[in-house]
Design a protein around this motif. Structure first.
Motif, PDB file in Angstrom:
ATOM      1  N   PHE A  38       0.850  -1.145  -0.138  1.00  0.00           N
ATOM      2  CA  PHE A  38      -0.041  -0.006   0.130  1.00  0.00           C
ATOM      3  C   PHE A  38       0.976   1.219  -0.110  1.00  0.00           C
ATOM      4  N   LEU A  39       1.932   1.310   0.834  1.00  0.00           N
ATOM      5  CA  LEU A  39       3.039   2.577   0.878  1.00  0.00           C
ATOM      6  C   LEU A  39       3.272   2.781  -0.351  1.00  0.00           C
ATOM      7  N   HIS A  40       3.720   1.712  -1.202  1.00  0.00           N
ATOM      8  CA  HIS A  40       4.407   1.770  -2.528  1.00  0.00           C
ATOM      9  C   HIS A  40       3.420   2.205  -3.643  1.00  0.00           C
ATOM     10  N   THR A  41       2.135   1.997  -3.330  1.00  0.00           N
ATOM     11  CA  THR A  41       1.248   2.414  -4.178  1.00  0.00           C
ATOM     12  C   THR A  41       0.430   3.602  -3.998  1.00  0.00           C
ATOM     13  N   HIS A  42       0.712   4.195  -2.855  1.00  0.00           N
ATOM     14  CA  HIS A  42      -0.015   5.377  -2.443  1.00  0.00           C
ATOM     15  C   HIS A  42       0.969   6.204  -1.829  1.00  0.00           C
ATOM     16  N   PRO A  43       1.802   7.074  -2.820  1.00  0.00           N
ATOM     17  CA  PRO A  43       2.861   7.882  -2.232  1.00  0.00           C
ATOM     18  C   PRO A  43       2.184   9.150  -1.348  1.00  0.00           C
ATOM     19  N   HIS A  45       2.144  11.353   2.321  1.00  0.00           N
ATOM     20  CA  HIS A  45       2.473  11.356   4.165  1.00  0.00           C
ATOM     21  C   HIS A  45       1.121  11.212   4.380  1.00  0.00           C
ATOM     22  N   PHE A  46       1.090  10.251   5.497  1.00  0.00           N
ATOM     23  CA  PHE A  46      -0.053  10.186   6.368  1.00  0.00           C
ATOM     24  C   PHE A  46       0.372   9.663   7.869  1.00  0.00           C
ATOM     25  N   ASP A  49      -3.520   6.497  11.374  1.00  0.00           N
ATOM     26  CA  ASP A  49      -5.149   6.570  11.218  1.00  0.00           C
ATOM     27  C   ASP A  49      -5.492   6.581   9.836  1.00  0.00           C
ATOM     28  N   GLU A  50      -4.952   7.473   9.225  1.00  0.00           N
ATOM     29  CA  GLU A  50      -5.296   7.627   7.797  1.00  0.00           C
ATOM     30  C   GLU A  50      -4.889   6.640   6.945  1.00  0.00           C
ATOM     31  N   LEU A  51      -3.808   5.921   7.132  1.00  0.00           N
ATOM     32  CA  LEU A  51      -3.195   4.535   6.529  1.00  0.00           C
ATOM     33  C   LEU A  51      -4.432   3.733   6.654  1.00  0.00           C
ATOM     34  N   ALA A  90       2.467  11.665  14.301  1.00  0.00           N
ATOM     35  CA  ALA A  90       3.526  11.463  13.474  1.00  0.00           C
ATOM     36  C   ALA A  90       3.136  11.121  12.001  1.00  0.00           C
ATOM     37  N   LYS A  91       3.702  11.710  10.914  1.00  0.00           N
ATOM     38  CA  LYS A  91       3.144  11.306   9.456  1.00  0.00           C
ATOM     39  C   LYS A  91       4.488  10.407   9.056  1.00  0.00           C
ATOM     40  N   TYR A  92       3.926   9.166   8.176  1.00  0.00           N
ATOM     41  CA  TYR A  92       4.957   8.346   7.469  1.00  0.00           C
ATOM     42  C   TYR A  92       4.901   8.496   6.039  1.00  0.00           C
TER      43      TYR A  92
END
Length: 165
Positions: A38-43, A45-46, A49-51, A90-92
């Protein structure tokens, strides 16, 4: 979410994750791989909870605790970066070996904009430290974005002839 076999960056990330899991005697789970994919297909910052909400919206079966725990795991194995842009959770974002970038953060609205600067990057890469070998760095520039500047300018009272005296 099906994982595209042709995405070599994603495959490298999954290999890194699996090696880290093996070396630390952790459990392999499909949820962890889904989060990496998911991280690789949805660039972007989140926060956690948003993720979680985005993954749920796409119909993925995932627990909130798995998202939190996996994000911490991904930071430890250097597949994700944790940012503290100020004022909130924190954002990732995924760690990109090919795309070192910096962040501009608006102190008015909280907007985060990525930018690159080759001169700045070269200067940071040339920096030598005594008894320290850097593995990564973060660079944040805080200020006011153009949208907030326009709003501030529009909210300024216009001067009349009476004001000038």
């Amino acid at each position: 979410m099906p994982i595209a076999k042709s995405d070599s960056e994603l495959q490298h990330a999954l290999s890194t994750l699996n090696a880290y899991i093996d070396s630390h005697n952790l459990r392999h789970t499909a949820e962890r791989e889904e989060i990496v994919a998911f991280l690789h297909t949805h660039p972007g910052h989140f926060d956690a909870d948003e993720l979680f909400a985005m993954m749920k919206d796409e119909g993925l079966s995932i627990s909130r605790m798995s998202v939190y725990n996996t994000l911490e795991l991904l930071v430890k194995c250097q597949l994700a970066v944790r940012h503290h842009f100020g004022g909130g959770a924190a954002k990732y974002e995924k760690q990109s070996p090919s795309g070192q970038h910096f962040h501009r953060i608006c102190t008015q609205c909280g907007a985060v904009k990525e930018f690159t600067d080759k001169k700045l990057l070269r200067a940071l890469m040339k920096k030598e430290f005594t008894a320290f070998t850097p593995s990564a760095f973060s660079f944040y520039v805080y200020g006011t974005c153009k949208n907030c500047m326009k709003k501030q300018q529009n909210n300024q009272p216009t001067k009349t002839n009476k004001d000038k005296s």
